[in-house]
Motif scaffolding. Structure first.
Motif, PDB file in Angstrom:
ATOM      1  N   LYS A  98       7.049 -15.417  -4.987  1.00 60.67           N
ATOM      2  CA  LYS A  98       6.172 -15.607  -6.055  1.00 60.67           C
ATOM      3  C   LYS A  98       4.868 -16.475  -6.018  1.00 60.67           C
ATOM      4  O   LYS A  98       4.686 -17.421  -6.693  1.00 60.67           O
ATOM      5  N   VAL A  99       4.129 -15.838  -5.297  1.00 61.93           N
ATOM      6  CA  VAL A  99       2.810 -16.471  -4.969  1.00 61.93           C
ATOM      7  C   VAL A  99       1.958 -15.966  -6.186  1.00 61.93           C
ATOM      8  O   VAL A  99       1.706 -14.588  -6.298  1.00 61.93           O
ATOM      9  N   GLU A 100       1.094 -16.783  -6.802  1.00 56.66           N
ATOM     10  CA  GLU A 100       0.535 -16.599  -7.800  1.00 56.66           C
ATOM     11  C   GLU A 100      -0.984 -16.995  -7.832  1.00 56.66           C
ATOM     12  O   GLU A 100      -1.874 -16.727  -8.747  1.00 56.66           O
ATOM     13  N   SER A 101      -1.360 -17.857  -6.790  1.00 58.31           N
ATOM     14  CA  SER A 101      -2.480 -18.608  -6.572  1.00 58.31           C
ATOM     15  C   SER A 101      -2.852 -18.889  -5.401  1.00 58.31           C
ATOM     16  O   SER A 101      -1.844 -19.163  -4.383  1.00 58.31           O
ATOM     17  N   GLU A 128       4.711 -10.519  -6.577  1.00 52.49           N
ATOM     18  CA  GLU A 128       5.883  -9.861  -7.421  1.00 52.49           C
ATOM     19  C   GLU A 128       5.649 -10.574  -9.030  1.00 52.49           C
ATOM     20  O   GLU A 128       6.548 -10.340  -9.662  1.00 52.49           O
ATOM     21  N   THR A 129       4.598 -11.086  -9.437  1.00 54.11           N
ATOM     22  CA  THR A 129       4.413 -11.474 -10.796  1.00 54.11           C
ATOM     23  C   THR A 129       3.213 -10.769 -11.358  1.00 54.11           C
ATOM     24  O   THR A 129       2.129 -10.514 -10.419  1.00 54.11           O
ATOM     25  N   PRO A 130       2.809 -10.568 -12.680  1.00 53.65           N
ATOM     26  CA  PRO A 130       1.615 -10.342 -13.024  1.00 53.65           C
ATOM     27  C   PRO A 130       0.664 -11.077 -12.862  1.00 53.65           C
ATOM     28  O   PRO A 130      -0.693 -10.743 -12.423  1.00 53.65           O
ATOM     29  N   LEU A 131       0.643 -12.348 -12.784  1.00 53.33           N
ATOM     30  CA  LEU A 131      -0.562 -13.354 -12.484  1.00 53.33           C
ATOM     31  C   LEU A 131      -0.805 -13.074 -11.046  1.00 53.33           C
ATOM     32  O   LEU A 131      -1.974 -13.206 -10.564  1.00 53.33           O
ATOM     33  N   GLY A 132       0.156 -13.133 -10.077  1.00 51.36           N
ATOM     34  CA  GLY A 132      -0.099 -12.613  -8.696  1.00 51.36           C
ATOM     35  C   GLY A 132      -0.767 -11.366  -8.403  1.00 51.36           C
ATOM     36  O   GLY A 132      -1.748 -11.518  -7.822  1.00 51.36           O
ATOM     37  N   MET A 133      -0.567 -10.547  -9.290  1.00 52.91           N
ATOM     38  CA  MET A 133      -1.446  -9.219  -9.236  1.00 52.91           C
ATOM     39  C   MET A 133      -3.026  -9.531  -9.617  1.00 52.91           C
ATOM     40  O   MET A 133      -3.711  -8.793  -8.988  1.00 52.91           O
ATOM     41  N   LEU A 134      -2.985 -10.367 -10.648  1.00 48.20           N
ATOM     42  CA  LEU A 134      -4.509 -10.708 -11.250  1.00 48.20           C
ATOM     43  C   LEU A 134      -5.431 -11.577 -10.195  1.00 48.20           C
ATOM     44  O   LEU A 134      -6.448 -11.423 -10.225  1.00 48.20           O
ATOM     45  N   ASN A 135      -4.197 -12.314  -9.483  1.00 47.51           N
ATOM     46  CA  ASN A 135      -5.191 -13.073  -8.297  1.00 47.51           C
ATOM     47  C   ASN A 135      -4.959 -12.625  -6.933  1.00 47.51           C
ATOM     48  O   ASN A 135      -5.218 -13.462  -6.090  1.00 47.51           O
ATOM     49  N   THR A 136      -4.752 -11.603  -6.659  1.00 44.13           N
ATOM     50  CA  THR A 136      -4.362 -10.742  -5.514  1.00 44.13           C
ATOM     51  C   THR A 136      -5.900 -11.073  -4.257  1.00 44.13           C
ATOM     52  O   THR A 136      -5.344 -11.537  -3.262  1.00 44.13           O
ATOM     53  N   LYS A 137      -7.026 -10.785  -4.865  1.00 42.60           N
ATOM     54  CA  LYS A 137      -8.089 -11.063  -4.057  1.00 42.60           C
ATOM     55  C   LYS A 137      -8.038 -12.502  -3.477  1.00 42.60           C
ATOM     56  O   LYS A 137      -8.326 -12.775  -2.337  1.00 42.60           O
ATOM     57  N   LEU A 169       4.862   5.406 -11.038  1.00 41.77           N
ATOM     58  CA  LEU A 169       3.656   5.160 -11.910  1.00 41.77           C
ATOM     59  C   LEU A 169       3.371   4.152 -12.612  1.00 41.77           C
ATOM     60  O   LEU A 169       2.086   3.741 -12.586  1.00 41.77           O
ATOM     61  N   PRO A 170       4.337   3.441 -13.150  1.00 40.35           N
ATOM     62  CA  PRO A 170       4.185   2.269 -13.834  1.00 40.35           C
ATOM     63  C   PRO A 170       3.671   0.974 -13.042  1.00 40.35           C
ATOM     64  O   PRO A 170       3.170  -0.087 -13.527  1.00 40.35           O
ATOM     65  N   MET A 171       3.753   1.229 -11.909  1.00 40.11           N
ATOM     66  CA  MET A 171       3.335   0.042 -10.814  1.00 40.11           C
ATOM     67  C   MET A 171       2.425   0.355  -9.945  1.00 40.11           C
ATOM     68  O   MET A 171       1.869  -0.519  -9.162  1.00 40.11           O
ATOM     69  N   LEU A 172       1.710   1.584 -10.097  1.00 36.48           N
ATOM     70  CA  LEU A 172       0.660   1.846  -9.221  1.00 36.48           C
ATOM     71  C   LEU A 172      -0.583   0.973  -9.229  1.00 36.48           C
ATOM     72  O   LEU A 172      -1.235   0.700  -8.221  1.00 36.48           O
ATOM     73  N   THR A 173      -0.799   0.561 -10.287  1.00 33.71           N
ATOM     74  CA  THR A 173      -2.015  -0.534 -10.451  1.00 33.71           C
ATOM     75  C   THR A 173      -1.761  -1.717  -9.622  1.00 33.71           C
ATOM     76  O   THR A 173      -2.667  -1.937  -8.896  1.00 33.71           O
ATOM     77  N   SER A 174      -0.616  -2.292  -9.812  1.00 33.19           N
ATOM     78  CA  SER A 174      -0.336  -3.287  -9.167  1.00 33.19           C
ATOM     79  C   SER A 174      -0.167  -3.044  -7.402  1.00 33.19           C
ATOM     80  O   SER A 174      -0.742  -3.813  -6.701  1.00 33.19           O
ATOM     81  N   LEU A 175       0.302  -1.957  -6.998  1.00 39.02           N
ATOM     82  CA  LEU A 175       0.594  -1.565  -5.728  1.00 39.02           C
ATOM     83  C   LEU A 175      -0.963  -1.378  -5.012  1.00 39.02           C
ATOM     84  O   LEU A 175      -1.249  -1.842  -4.008  1.00 39.02           O
ATOM     85  N   GLY A 176      -1.718  -0.675  -5.798  1.00 41.57           N
ATOM     86  CA  GLY A 176      -3.328  -0.358  -5.294  1.00 41.57           C
ATOM     87  C   GLY A 176      -4.001  -1.837  -5.247  1.00 41.57           C
ATOM     88  O   GLY A 176      -4.949  -2.102  -4.319  1.00 41.57           O
ATOM     89  N   LEU A 177      -3.813  -2.606  -6.082  1.00 40.44           N
ATOM     90  CA  LEU A 177      -4.580  -4.032  -6.248  1.00 40.44           C
ATOM     91  C   LEU A 177      -4.165  -4.751  -5.006  1.00 40.44           C
ATOM     92  O   LEU A 177      -5.126  -5.502  -4.287  1.00 40.44           O
ATOM     93  N   CYS A 178      -2.811  -4.798  -4.391  1.00 41.44           N
ATOM     94  CA  CYS A 178      -2.613  -5.308  -3.254  1.00 41.44           C
ATOM     95  C   CYS A 178      -3.067  -4.742  -2.213  1.00 41.44           C
ATOM     96  O   CYS A 178      -3.452  -5.505  -1.069  1.00 41.44           O
ATOM     97  N   LEU A 179      -2.942  -3.357  -2.156  1.00 40.07           N
ATOM     98  CA  LEU A 179      -3.199  -2.662  -1.031  1.00 40.07           C
ATOM     99  C   LEU A 179      -4.819  -2.815  -0.750  1.00 40.07           C
ATOM    100  O   LEU A 179      -5.230  -3.069   0.446  1.00 40.07           O
ATOM    101  N   LEU A 180      -5.547  -2.729  -1.734  1.00 42.08           N
ATOM    102  CA  LEU A 180      -7.093  -3.032  -1.706  1.00 42.08           C
ATOM    103  C   LEU A 180      -7.242  -4.528  -0.888  1.00 42.08           C
ATOM    104  O   LEU A 180      -8.004  -4.734  -0.194  1.00 42.08           O
ATOM    105  N   ALA A 181      -6.622  -5.757  -1.470  1.00 43.51           N
ATOM    106  CA  ALA A 181      -6.721  -6.962  -1.115  1.00 43.51           C
ATOM    107  C   ALA A 181      -6.315  -7.233   0.689  1.00 43.51           C
ATOM    108  O   ALA A 181      -7.020  -7.590   1.330  1.00 43.51           O
TER     109      ALA A 181
END
Length: 291
Positions: A98-101, A128-137, A169-181
């Motif tokens: 659960k890494v978020e930062s 694995e959390t919404p905040l983690g997705m937003l801070n992926t980079k 499909l509901p998780m593609l945004t999150s998967l994509g953000l992590c792949l990009l990072a």
């Protein structure tokens, strides 16, 4: 820490409190094992599991399999002691939940380094959390000791109030953000687990989708899924043969002063050669691990 050609097609979670499972892991064809101290271990078994994992790694016999210890978070009663043990355990990597930062990565790194973690031991992060997705980079660039990201799609779906559909499909945004990072920072990245062990077709579809998206491999919860996962994430014989043709044809073209060439009717330039070399290196690494 840049990603390497080390195979990570299949990485199996194993409960750190289960001695028989850890023993069985020595003979399984998984590329890696996550020796778990978090979700798979009851609170009153954490200390015993910690000792069991350390003893199992010290006993050896895991061959070229990548060994990863998943710790509890530093905000729990067990996280600090988990990191102290993992630092000197001989594990290839330590997986933080659960890494978020980026600060969560740096705090864990400080504990690991203070307790003798070798330079070659990497840190992986559960995303694995919404905040983690937003801070992926920021998380991906938090430390030179970082080696990879692991998708925790079950927790993520819960927090998103999202459905586990076959197309995800509901998780593609999150998967994509992590792949990009991961690709931006040269990290390995593993797809999340497939929970329905009776859904072979759905598991196969998730493996194909994961590879098409760009994941290096998939995390697993049962040994029976290893073979299918390995097949899905490995370069096929046809892909490897074509890669060799691309490398050879491009080299011949360069020797003639040309920058591009046709291979199997398709235009090939340097970017295709780089990908071909990556496929060949991975195929060779898989062969070496299998042998």
């Amino acid at each position: 820490m840049a990603a390497t050609a080390r195979p990570r097609r299949s990485v199996l979670y194993m409960p750190g409190s289960n001695t028989r499972a850890l023993e069985k892991g020595r003979s399984l064809p998984a590329d890696g094992l996550i020796l778990d101290l978090e979700d798979a271990v009851a609170p009153d078994a954490k200390a015993e599991a910690r000792a069991t994992i350390k003893a199992s790694i010290a006993a050896g016999g895991y061959g070229g399999r990548e060994l990863v210890v998943r710790t509890n978070g530093l905000n729990t009663p067990w996280g600090y002691d988990d990191l102290v043990m993992a630092a000197s355990s001989g594990a290839d990597a330590v997986l933080l939940p659960k890494v978020e930062s980026p600060d969560m990565v740096r705090q864990a790194e400080a504990v690991l380094r203070a307790n003798g973690s070798p330079d070659g031991q990497t840190i992986w992060c559960m995303m694995e959390t919404p905040l983690g997705m937003l801070n992926t980079k920021e998380i991906a660039g938090a430390s030179p000791k970082l080696g990879g990201l692991v998708m925790g799609t079950s927790d993520l779906a819960k927090d998103l109030h999202a459905a586990h559909t076959r197309d995800r499909l509901p998780m593609l945004t999150s998967l994509g953000l992590c792949l990009l990072a991961a690709r931006a920072y040269g990290l390995a990245i593993l797809d999340g687990v497939h929970l329905d062990l009776n859904d072979d077709a759905g598991f196969g579809e998730s493996c194909v989708q994961g590879r098409e998206l760009g994941f290096d491999g998939k995390t697993l919860i049962h040994p029976k899924t290893i073979a299918a996962c390995n097949a899905a994430f490995a370069p096929s014989e046809e892909e490897v043969a074509q890669a060799h043709r691309i490398i050879q044809a491009h080299a011949e073209a360069v020797a003639q002063g040309k920058g591009v060439v046709l291979v199997d009717g398709r235009l090939v330039e340097n970017l295709h050669v780089e990908n071909a070399r990556r496929l060949v290196a991975m195929a060779e690494a898989i062969d070496a691990l299998s042998s």
